[in-house]
Design a protein around this motif. Structure first.
Motif, PDB file in Angstrom:
ATOM      1  N   SER A 445       0.836  -1.203   0.000  1.00 42.71           N
ATOM      2  CA  SER A 445       0.000   0.000   0.000  1.00 42.71           C
ATOM      3  C   SER A 445       0.868   1.249   0.000  1.00 42.71           C
ATOM      4  CB  SER A 445      -0.919   0.009   1.226  1.00 42.71           C
ATOM      5  OG  SER A 445      -1.596   1.250   1.323  1.00 42.71           O
ATOM      6  N   LEU A 446       0.600   2.129  -0.950  1.00 42.15           N
ATOM      7  CA  LEU A 446       1.294   3.429  -1.014  1.00 42.15           C
ATOM      8  C   LEU A 446       0.404   4.540  -0.477  1.00 42.15           C
ATOM      9  CD1 LEU A 446       3.037   3.196  -4.515  1.00 42.15           C
ATOM     10  CD2 LEU A 446       3.818   2.363  -2.300  1.00 42.15           C
ATOM     11  N   GLY A 447      -0.698   4.163   0.163  1.00 40.33           N
ATOM     12  CA  GLY A 447      -1.578   5.157   0.775  1.00 40.33           C
ATOM     13  C   GLY A 447      -3.028   4.938   0.425  1.00 40.33           C
ATOM     14  N   THR A 448      -3.894   5.365   1.315  1.00 38.99           N
ATOM     15  CA  THR A 448      -5.334   5.371   1.062  1.00 38.99           C
ATOM     16  C   THR A 448      -5.805   6.824   0.974  1.00 38.99           C
ATOM     17  OG1 THR A 448      -5.758   5.233   3.452  1.00 38.99           O
ATOM     18  CG2 THR A 448      -5.714   3.160   2.216  1.00 38.99           C
ATOM     19  N   TRP A 449      -6.982   6.995   0.406  1.00 36.75           N
ATOM     20  CA  TRP A 449      -7.486   8.345   0.116  1.00 36.75           C
ATOM     21  C   TRP A 449      -7.441   9.225   1.357  1.00 36.75           C
ATOM     22  CZ3 TRP A 449      -8.376  11.941  -3.259  1.00 36.75           C
ATOM     23  CH2 TRP A 449      -9.231  12.987  -2.963  1.00 36.75           C
ATOM     24  N   GLY A 450      -6.859  10.415   1.155  1.00 37.46           N
ATOM     25  CA  GLY A 450      -6.810  11.391   2.224  1.00 37.46           C
ATOM     26  C   GLY A 450      -7.687  12.594   1.921  1.00 37.46           C
ATOM     27  N   SER A 451      -7.273  13.389   0.909  1.00 40.79           N
ATOM     28  CA  SER A 451      -8.038  14.603   0.602  1.00 40.79           C
ATOM     29  C   SER A 451      -7.523  15.213  -0.696  1.00 40.79           C
ATOM     30  CB  SER A 451      -7.890  15.624   1.736  1.00 40.79           C
ATOM     31  OG  SER A 451      -6.520  16.005   1.857  1.00 40.79           O
ATOM     32  N   TRP A 452      -8.261  16.236  -1.161  1.00 39.74           N
ATOM     33  CA  TRP A 452      -7.747  17.083  -2.226  1.00 39.74           C
ATOM     34  C   TRP A 452      -6.640  17.944  -1.628  1.00 39.74           C
ATOM     35  CZ3 TRP A 452      -9.017  16.025  -7.031  1.00 39.74           C
ATOM     36  CH2 TRP A 452     -10.255  15.428  -7.323  1.00 39.74           C
ATOM     37  N   ALA A 453      -5.533  18.107  -2.355  1.00 40.98           N
ATOM     38  CA  ALA A 453      -4.368  18.759  -1.753  1.00 40.98           C
ATOM     39  C   ALA A 453      -3.762  19.835  -2.632  1.00 40.98           C
ATOM     40  CB  ALA A 453      -3.305  17.699  -1.420  1.00 40.98           C
ATOM     41  N   GLY A 454      -4.509  20.344  -3.605  1.00 42.92           N
ATOM     42  CA  GLY A 454      -3.982  21.411  -4.447  1.00 42.92           C
ATOM     43  C   GLY A 454      -3.962  22.747  -3.722  1.00 42.92           C
ATOM     44  N   PRO A 455      -3.302  23.761  -4.298  1.00 42.12           N
ATOM     45  CA  PRO A 455      -3.288  25.093  -3.673  1.00 42.12           C
ATOM     46  C   PRO A 455      -4.700  25.679  -3.626  1.00 42.12           C
ATOM     47  CG  PRO A 455      -2.402  25.171  -5.907  1.00 42.12           C
ATOM     48  CD  PRO A 455      -2.572  23.725  -5.584  1.00 42.12           C
ATOM     49  N   ASP A 456      -4.843  26.727  -2.861  1.00 42.10           N
ATOM     50  CA  ASP A 456      -6.177  27.312  -2.650  1.00 42.10           C
ATOM     51  C   ASP A 456      -6.852  27.690  -3.960  1.00 42.10           C
ATOM     52  OD1 ASP A 456      -5.857  26.986   0.037  1.00 42.10           O
ATOM     53  OD2 ASP A 456      -5.173  29.043   0.409  1.00 42.10           O
ATOM     54  N   CYS A 471       7.537   2.097   5.917  1.00 39.40           N
ATOM     55  CA  CYS A 471       8.865   1.763   5.412  1.00 39.40           C
ATOM     56  C   CYS A 471       9.714   1.225   6.563  1.00 39.40           C
ATOM     57  CB  CYS A 471       9.542   3.006   4.823  1.00 39.40           C
ATOM     58  SG  CYS A 471       8.861   3.512   3.241  1.00 39.40           S
ATOM     59  N   TRP A 472      10.712   0.443   6.227  1.00 40.80           N
ATOM     60  CA  TRP A 472      11.613  -0.094   7.239  1.00 40.80           C
ATOM     61  C   TRP A 472      12.330   1.056   7.944  1.00 40.80           C
ATOM     62  CZ3 TRP A 472      12.691  -3.954  10.236  1.00 40.80           C
ATOM     63  CH2 TRP A 472      13.957  -4.085  10.806  1.00 40.80           C
ATOM     64  N   GLN A 473      12.068   1.174   9.246  1.00 38.81           N
ATOM     65  CA  GLN A 473      12.645   2.236  10.058  1.00 38.81           C
ATOM     66  C   GLN A 473      12.386   3.603   9.424  1.00 38.81           C
ATOM     67  OE1 GLN A 473      16.794   1.193  10.622  1.00 38.81           O
ATOM     68  NE2 GLN A 473      16.331  -0.189  12.303  1.00 38.81           N
ATOM     69  N   GLY A 474      11.200   3.772   8.898  1.00 41.32           N
ATOM     70  CA  GLY A 474      10.845   5.034   8.255  1.00 41.32           C
ATOM     71  C   GLY A 474       9.354   5.313   8.404  1.00 41.32           C
ATOM     72  N   PRO A 475       8.872   6.336   7.736  1.00 43.29           N
ATOM     73  CA  PRO A 475       7.459   6.711   7.860  1.00 43.29           C
ATOM     74  C   PRO A 475       6.557   5.792   7.034  1.00 43.29           C
ATOM     75  CG  PRO A 475       8.557   8.118   6.276  1.00 43.29           C
ATOM     76  CD  PRO A 475       9.624   7.219   6.850  1.00 43.29           C
ATOM     77  N   ASN A 476       5.258   5.983   7.204  1.00 38.40           N
ATOM     78  CA  ASN A 476       4.310   5.290   6.348  1.00 38.40           C
ATOM     79  C   ASN A 476       4.378   5.863   4.941  1.00 38.40           C
ATOM     80  OD1 ASN A 476       3.061   5.132   9.237  1.00 38.40           O
ATOM     81  ND2 ASN A 476       2.128   3.493   8.097  1.00 38.40           N
ATOM     82  N   ARG A 477       4.208   5.006   3.970  1.00 34.16           N
ATOM     83  CA  ARG A 477       4.234   5.465   2.580  1.00 34.16           C
ATOM     84  C   ARG A 477       3.043   6.372   2.295  1.00 34.16           C
ATOM     85  NH1 ARG A 477       6.544   0.417   2.643  1.00 34.16           N
ATOM     86  NH2 ARG A 477       8.351   0.082   1.276  1.00 34.16           N
ATOM     87  N   SER A 478       3.264   7.336   1.405  1.00 31.16           N
ATOM     88  CA  SER A 478       2.202   8.251   0.975  1.00 31.16           C
ATOM     89  C   SER A 478       2.419   8.593  -0.490  1.00 31.16           C
ATOM     90  CB  SER A 478       2.194   9.526   1.830  1.00 31.16           C
ATOM     91  OG  SER A 478       3.410  10.226   1.669  1.00 31.16           O
ATOM     92  N   THR A 479       1.358   9.027  -1.153  1.00 29.26           N
ATOM     93  CA  THR A 479       1.433   9.329  -2.586  1.00 29.26           C
ATOM     94  C   THR A 479       0.681  10.627  -2.885  1.00 29.26           C
ATOM     95  OG1 THR A 479       1.508   6.974  -3.135  1.00 29.26           O
ATOM     96  CG2 THR A 479       0.940   8.484  -4.911  1.00 29.26           C
ATOM     97  N   THR A 495       7.075   8.384  -9.628  1.00 35.83           N
ATOM     98  CA  THR A 495       8.441   8.558  -9.126  1.00 35.83           C
ATOM     99  C   THR A 495       8.410   8.546  -7.597  1.00 35.83           C
ATOM    100  OG1 THR A 495       8.202  10.975  -9.198  1.00 35.83           O
ATOM    101  CG2 THR A 495       9.176   9.901 -11.130  1.00 35.83           C
ATOM    102  N   GLU A 496       9.610   8.479  -7.015  1.00 40.27           N
ATOM    103  CA  GLU A 496       9.753   8.533  -5.557  1.00 40.27           C
ATOM    104  C   GLU A 496      10.774   9.635  -5.240  1.00 40.27           C
ATOM    105  OE1 GLU A 496      10.637   5.565  -1.738  1.00 40.27           O
ATOM    106  OE2 GLU A 496      10.936   4.852  -3.791  1.00 40.27           O
ATOM    107  N   PRO A 497      10.323  10.883  -5.282  1.00 40.89           N
ATOM    108  CA  PRO A 497      11.261  11.996  -5.076  1.00 40.89           C
ATOM    109  C   PRO A 497      11.880  12.005  -3.686  1.00 40.89           C
ATOM    110  CG  PRO A 497       8.992  12.770  -5.150  1.00 40.89           C
ATOM    111  CD  PRO A 497       8.957  11.347  -5.561  1.00 40.89           C
ATOM    112  N   SER A 498      11.161  11.514  -2.692  1.00 42.83           N
ATOM    113  CA  SER A 498      11.695  11.394  -1.335  1.00 42.83           C
ATOM    114  C   SER A 498      11.390   9.990  -0.830  1.00 42.83           C
ATOM    115  CB  SER A 498      11.065  12.434  -0.395  1.00 42.83           C
ATOM    116  OG  SER A 498      11.335  13.741  -0.851  1.00 42.83           O
ATOM    117  N   ARG A 499      12.155   9.533   0.144  1.00 42.93           N
ATOM    118  CA  ARG A 499      11.975   8.175   0.661  1.00 42.93           C
ATOM    119  C   ARG A 499      10.552   7.977   1.172  1.00 42.93           C
ATOM    120  NH1 ARG A 499      13.367   5.540   5.885  1.00 42.93           N
ATOM    121  NH2 ARG A 499      13.626   3.308   5.471  1.00 42.93           N
TER     122      ARG A 499
END
Length: 528
Positions: A445-456, A471-479, A495-499
């Motif tokens: 899982s790379l994440g479940t639905w959170g919200s709309w996240a565009g600028p105002d 992630c191993w010794q890291g945060p939960n994955r998000s997309t 892509t995966e710009p950050s871990r």
């Protein structure tokens, strides 16, 4: 900007006299008839000091066409393409930065003017983008209309389900009452049936116990005088109570309740229960009466019978008996031989009488009626749960934020995949994002639905999916999913710009803005 760029090939060059490196929008600041005032207001110098290759103004505005001021800016006119500002430090540095080559006027480098070719390619690209935008926006309007109709239909269905739910609830309660009423006589009849069977089983068990006690008494009464004495009881050392392997006279007398002997009645009433578990019969198991079976629940499978002793063992016993009677072998040798095992009373496998007998016709009728009532109740209850789930799903879908006009609603029940060299990425809009190894394996899982996240100002340009697999010794994955205008709906990149933080791009007509009006058919101005 799109409209401006499309109008570029239709423009005539307008020659306005101005110092080198000054744009048309700033040419009025450079009036050669009066002193030049720095654009930041820091100083005023004679106009002949503009572009004299010496920096007089702090902001470098007096040297727009030279490299004298490192913080200055040089304006590339780039007729036929896009105007451009470059750093003054790049002027006459031997590198062609302006497509028209005007930045290298005194470096000795000859720059080819590529503005028209670049402008042509840019216009082709922009025309293609404009076509995609127009077609995408046309499809977007269709999606909006489709959602309006679908929402009305879903609202109508929701109203019908909510109305039908009340009827189903009443039906379930009625069937629940009928079920409970039908289960009362069923329970009474089954309880009565079991009670009678248990009474019969208890009587049968008591009879079997009596038979076991009688058989044991007869075995112990060696002299057949109708009583079991202390000496006769001592012939069974397995009844030893102090663990020394022998039953002493005192132990035997204690087992007999302090008496020196006991008759058959007292043996059955008092003695047998105390010695039953230790007592080992002198006869083969097949010769013993069937001991009692434990209380059984209805119905149990019949257990396999205890196998009888093999014939070879019987022959050996006969031979040993003959040797004892004949006295052919020495007593010392006989004493060293292992006697045949004696068998303690065991719980016999259940017999036919130990099983719960079939129900009588009336009890079976009660059971059938109750089962039918249960089936009807359970069916109605399942129907009610299905309706409640449908209502919840419809309410969620109708109230979901699918964009300003519901243009993203069509994505709700869809999933889209992108296959790379290593993974298969799967996006189910408004639900989840996952990745799975291309060569097989479990999805992550790379994440479940959170919200709309565009600028105002553009809220619906970006989706956020959170709380994926850690992630191993890291945060939960998000997309983060960036929405792009396109005629088709397709995941274009991942892509995966950050871990553990993924970026996905989804092309969709729902993201297409309203296109600008069509440009006029004639008129040419190279720069606006």
């Amino acid at each position: 900007m799109l409209l401006v760029l499309l109008l570029l090939p239709m423009c005539w060059a307008v020659e306005v006299k101005r110092p080198r490196g000054v744009s048309l929008t700033n040419h009025h600041f450079y009036d050669e008839s009066k002193p030049f005032t720095c654009l930041d207001g820091s100083a005023s110098v004679p106009f002949d000091q503009v572009n004299d290759d010496y920096c007089d103004c702090k902001d470098g505005s007096d040297e727009p066409g030279t490299a004298a001021c490192p913080n200055g800016s040089f304006h590339c006119t780039n007729t036929g393409y896009k105007p451009l500002y470059i750093s003054s430090r790049w002027v006459n540095d031997g590198v062609c930065d302006c497509c028209d080559g005007t930045d290298e006027y005194n470096s000795g480098i000859v720059c080819e003017n590529t503005c028209k070719e670049k402008g042509r390619k840019e216009r082709e690209t922009l025309q293609q983008m404009a076509e995609v935008t127009r077609e995408g926006f046309r499809l977007k309007k269709i999606l909006i209309e489709d959602w309006k109709r679908a929402r009305e239909e879903k609202q109508k269905k929701l109203t019908e389900l909510q109305a039908g739910k009340k009827s189903l609830e009443d039906q379930v309660e009625l069937l629940r009452t009928l079920k409970e009423e039908a289960e009362k006589p069923e329970k009474e009849a089954k309880d009565q049936h079991r009670k009678l069977w248990e009474e019969q089983l208890a009587a049968s068990k008591a009879q079997r116990e009596q038979e076991l006690a009688t058989s044991a008494f007869q075995e112990l009464d060696d002299d057949m005088d109708g009583a079991v004495s202390v000496a006769e009881l001592q012939t069974h050392p397995e009844l030893d109570t102090d663990g020394d392997g022998a039953l002493s006279e005192g132990e035997a007398q204690t087992l007999l309740g302090g008496d020196t002997q006991t008759d058959a009645a007292s043996f059955s009433d008092r003695i047998w229960a105390a010695i039953r578990d230790k007592y080992r019969s002198e006869v083969l198991p097949t010769d013993l009466p069937s001991p009692p079976a434990p209380a059984l629940t209805e119905p149990q499978e019949e257990q396999p019978p205890v196998p009888s002793q093999p014939a070879e063992e019987e022959d050996e016993e006969e031979e040993e008996t003959e040797e004892e009677e004949g006295g052919e072998e020495g007593e010392e040798e006989d004493s060293q031989e292992t006697p045949p095992p004696v068998v303690p009373p065991q719980t016999a496998s259940p017999t036919e009488e130990d099983k719960v007998p079939p129900y009588d016709e009336q009890t079976q009728a009660f059971i059938s009626a109750a089962q039918e009532a249960r089936n009807k109740f359970e069916e109605a209850e399942r129907s009610l749960k299905d309706v409640e789930e449908s209502i919840r799903n419809l309410e969620q879908e109708i109230s979901f934020d699918f964009g300003p006009n519901g243009e993203f609603a069509y994505l709700y029940s869809q999933c889209y995949e992108l296959t790379t060299n290593e993974y298969v990425y799967r996006l189910c809009p408004f639900k989840l994002v996952s990745q799975k190894p291309k060569l097989g394996g479990s999805p992550t899982s790379l994440g479940t639905w959170g919200s709309w996240a565009g600028p105002d100002h553009d809220k619906f340009s970006t989706m956020k999916y959170e709380q994926g697999t850690g992630c191993w010794q890291g945060p939960n994955r998000s997309t983060t999913v960036r929405l792009l205008c396109g005629k088709e709906t397709v995941v274009t990149s991942t892509t995966e710009p950050s871990r553990c933080e993924y970026l996905m791009e989804l092309m969709t007509p729902a993201a297409c803005p309203e296109p600008p009006p069509e440009p006029p058919a004639s008129g040419n101005h190279d720069e606006l």
